[in-house]
Design a protein around this motif. Structure first.
Motif, short mmCIF file in Angstrom:
data_model
loop_
_atom_site.label_atom_id
_atom_site.label_comp_id
_atom_site.label_asym_id
_atom_site.label_seq_id
_atom_site.Cartn_x
_atom_site.Cartn_y
_atom_site.Cartn_z
N GLN A 44 4.82 37.20 -4.06
CA GLN A 44 4.07 38.00 -4.70
C GLN A 44 2.88 37.16 -5.47
OE1 GLN A 44 6.68 40.53 -6.75
NE2 GLN A 44 6.05 42.29 -5.53
N TRP A 45 3.32 36.14 -5.96
CA TRP A 45 2.33 35.44 -6.71
C TRP A 45 1.18 34.82 -5.73
CZ3 TRP A 45 1.33 29.84 -6.63
CH2 TRP A 45 0.84 29.24 -7.82
N VAL A 46 1.98 34.24 -4.73
CA VAL A 46 0.83 33.91 -3.60
C VAL A 46 -0.23 34.84 -3.06
CG1 VAL A 46 0.74 33.10 -1.19
CG2 VAL A 46 2.51 31.98 -2.74
N TRP A 47 0.50 36.08 -3.02
CA TRP A 47 -0.48 37.09 -2.51
C TRP A 47 -1.60 37.47 -3.55
CZ3 TRP A 47 -2.00 42.02 -4.60
CH2 TRP A 47 -2.71 42.73 -3.74
N LYS A 87 0.75 -1.24 0.02
CA LYS A 87 -0.03 0.10 0.14
C LYS A 87 0.88 1.33 0.04
CE LYS A 87 -3.38 2.76 2.95
NZ LYS A 87 -4.10 2.86 1.58
N ILE A 88 0.63 2.20 -0.71
CA ILE A 88 1.21 3.38 -0.70
C ILE A 88 0.60 4.64 -0.35
CG2 ILE A 88 2.28 5.04 -2.54
CD1 ILE A 88 3.84 2.48 -2.52
N TYR A 89 1.19 5.24 0.52
CA TYR A 89 0.62 6.43 1.31
C TYR A 89 0.43 7.57 0.16
CZ TYR A 89 2.03 4.48 5.76
OH TYR A 89 2.27 3.62 6.86
N ARG A 90 -1.01 8.00 0.18
CA ARG A 90 -1.41 9.19 -0.44
C ARG A 90 -1.18 10.27 0.36
NH1 ARG A 90 -5.12 8.53 -4.75
NH2 ARG A 90 -5.19 11.17 -4.82
N VAL A 91 -0.56 11.47 -0.05
CA VAL A 91 -0.14 12.50 0.66
C VAL A 91 -0.26 13.68 -0.08
CG1 VAL A 91 1.61 11.42 2.31
CG2 VAL A 91 2.23 12.38 -0.01
N VAL A 92 -0.52 15.01 0.73
CA VAL A 92 -0.87 16.22 0.04
C VAL A 92 0.28 16.82 -0.36
CG1 VAL A 92 -2.87 16.73 1.47
CG2 VAL A 92 -0.74 17.45 2.20
N ASP A 93 0.40 17.59 -1.48
CA ASP A 93 1.60 18.50 -1.88
C ASP A 93 2.06 19.14 -0.67
OD1 ASP A 93 2.78 19.55 -4.62
OD2 ASP A 93 2.40 21.47 -3.34
N PRO A 94 3.28 19.35 -0.97
CA PRO A 94 4.38 20.27 0.32
C PRO A 94 3.62 21.51 0.74
CG PRO A 94 5.65 19.05 -1.20
CD PRO A 94 4.22 18.98 -1.98
N THR A 95 2.99 22.20 -0.51
CA THR A 95 2.60 23.52 0.03
C THR A 95 1.28 23.40 0.88
OG1 THR A 95 1.23 23.22 -1.91
CG2 THR A 95 3.31 24.46 -2.59
N PHE A 96 0.69 22.33 1.35
CA PHE A 96 -0.29 22.30 2.10
C PHE A 96 0.41 22.03 3.66
CE2 PHE A 96 -2.68 20.70 -1.22
CZ PHE A 96 -3.99 21.11 -0.99
N LEU A 97 1.61 22.06 3.76
CA LEU A 97 2.31 21.50 4.98
C LEU A 97 2.91 22.64 5.82
CD1 LEU A 97 4.21 18.26 3.78
CD2 LEU A 97 1.87 18.49 5.13
N ALA A 98 3.15 23.59 5.19
CA ALA A 98 4.18 24.97 5.84
C ALA A 98 3.26 26.29 5.52
CB ALA A 98 5.45 24.87 5.47
N TYR A 99 3.49 27.15 6.43
CA TYR A 99 3.08 28.43 6.30
C TYR A 99 3.60 29.15 5.19
CZ TYR A 99 2.33 33.30 6.81
OH TYR A 99 2.33 34.86 6.56
N ILE A 100 3.30 29.86 4.31
CA ILE A 100 3.81 30.33 3.12
C ILE A 100 3.48 32.14 3.39
CG2 ILE A 100 4.12 30.68 0.84
CD1 ILE A 100 3.11 27.76 0.63
N PRO A 101 4.74 32.76 3.47
CA PRO A 101 4.33 34.15 3.49
C PRO A 101 3.88 34.67 2.32
CG PRO A 101 6.59 33.73 3.37
CD PRO A 101 6.04 32.47 3.66
N ASP A 102 3.40 36.10 2.28
CA ASP A 102 3.38 36.67 0.86
C ASP A 102 3.69 38.18 0.71
OD1 ASP A 102 1.33 38.42 2.27
OD2 ASP A 102 -0.25 37.13 1.66
N GLU A 103 3.94 38.70 -0.31
CA GLU A 103 4.33 40.09 -0.50
C GLU A 103 3.34 40.69 -1.55
OE1 GLU A 103 8.21 39.66 -2.37
OE2 GLU A 103 9.04 38.63 -0.55
N GLU A 104 2.96 41.97 -0.90
CA GLU A 104 2.01 42.65 -1.76
C GLU A 104 2.58 43.18 -3.22
OE1 GLU A 104 -0.81 46.69 -1.06
OE2 GLU A 104 0.41 45.85 0.53
N VAL A 105 1.63 43.09 -3.92
CA VAL A 105 1.98 43.65 -5.39
C VAL A 105 1.17 44.87 -5.51
CG1 VAL A 105 1.56 43.43 -7.81
CG2 VAL A 105 1.64 41.29 -6.20
N PRO A 106 2.09 45.84 -5.55
CA PRO A 106 1.91 47.09 -5.59
C PRO A 106 0.68 47.49 -6.85
CG PRO A 106 4.07 47.18 -6.29
CD PRO A 106 3.68 45.66 -5.65
#
Length: 352
Positions: A256-259, A182-201
């Motif tokens: 900024q892309w995340v923002w 059986k192979i574990y189904r896991v989420v993409d790493p982007t689910f696992l950690a807080y990702i900061p953002d930067e405002e786009v002016p």
């Protein structure tokens, strides 16, 4: 313990950067007393093809002004990697990776196991030649590969791993067939950690955002532009160009892309990470794909979270009707929170 992450971190792509960064941060949170690195192993062919792609000029979508902004992106990504990734010294050979004397190597995420992809496929990502005894596969993807024609190095490599997980159905099926477990189904790493953002002016009104919905026809996109104008929305592309967008927002840092996702009214996308960040940002979104690999990956992702009805048929009317139908993010969060904890548990147990 010295832990190395082996992935496509060198690719100038927002999803590739953020999945590598997030896995680094997630492992640091789980193993705060360990040294965590991203292995700066460079697949030179893959890298050159990727960089060259940013210099193409698409006369129907771009003018000289926004093209000049676009060609700055490889430099923007290089600076982001230097600032936010704990990179090892540059490696071009497997022997140089072995010389790092890592105690554990985590391979993933993204299409690191797509052995039919001629640009990015590398035997090292199947463990070939690696002397490290603790190999872990976290959320690799095989793209749209199905069937049992895997080369010998793929079969032997996948058997070599201490622990294997998968990000999607096709990868789970391939690895399960090879390892007979059986192979574990896991989420993409982007689910696992807080990702900061930067405002786009300069963004100061509600907007509809596109992110690489390449198969959408010009005529159908025009209908969406007309809808935006009638309803007081701007239209932007996050890291992509179109002469009809309200403003050029192509040369973005990854944060900024995340923002831009977090502040969009609606998102129209055709990529895996476009959908991921729409969901993580609790945006009303839809997706339309024509690329076979993306259809498989994104379809599996939507099914996993009960959101298959967010997939559009390519007509503007269908896209707009989906966007106006809100997503039940309370239900999404209940599913996601369980999967996140299970994914972290897989990583923690595998690394020990």
């Amino acid at each position: 313990m010295k832990i190395g992450i082996l992935t496509h971190h060198y690719i100038n792509n927002f999803g590739a950067f953020l999945q590598a960064y997030s896995l680094q941060q997630a492992v640091l949170e789980l193993r705060p007393n360990d040294e965590v690195y991203i292995i700066d192993d460079l697949n030179l062919r893959h890298f050159i093809i990727n960089v060259g792609g940013w210099f193409r000029f698409y006369k129907d979508k771009e003018n000289i002004s926004n093209w000049l902004q676009k060609i700055k992106l490889p430099s923007t990504f290089r600076n982001a990697r230097k600032a936010h990734m704990n990179l090892t010294k540059r490696c071009y050979k497997t022997s140089e990776v072995n010389a790092l004397k890592l105690d554990c190597i985590i391979v993933g995420s993204d299409e690191v196991w797509n052995y039919r992809e001629t640009k990015g496929n590398a035997k090292i990502k199947f463990g070939e030649g690696l002397s490290c005894n603790k190999l872990i596969a976290y959320a690799p993807s095989v793209g749209n590969i199905s069937g049992s024609d895997a080369p010998e190095y793929v079969v032997n490599g996948i058997k070599k791993f201490r622990a294997v997980s998968a990000r999607d159905e096709l990868t789970e099926q391939l690895a399960s067939g090879i390892r007979n477990e059986k192979i574990y189904r896991v989420v993409d790493p982007t689910f696992l950690a807080y990702i900061p953002d930067e405002e786009v002016p300069g963004i100061n009104q509600p907007y509809i955002m596109f992110y690489y919905c390449d198969g959408l026809s010009k005529e159908q996109k025009e209908v969406i532009f007309d809808y935006a104008k009638t309803n007081g929305y701007a239209v932007y592309g996050a890291g992509e160009n179109d002469k009809k967008y309200t403003k050029t927002t192509v040369n973005l840092t990854p944060f900024q892309w995340v923002w831009m996702f977090r502040h969009a009214k609606y998102v129209v996308t055709g990529t895996f990470h476009g959908v991921v960040f729409s969901m993580l940002s609790h945006r009303d979104f839809t997706c339309y794909m024509t690329n076979p690999s993306r259809i498989k990956k994104v379809g599996s992702l939507l099914k996993e979270f009960g959101l298959s009805d967010r997939q559009a048929d390519g007509s503007a009317n269908h896209i707009l009707s989906i966007l106006k139908r809100g997503v039940d993010y309370q239900a999404f969060d209940r599913v996601a929170n369980v999967k996140i904890e299970q994914s972290k548990e897989f990583l923690q147990k595998a690394i020990k």
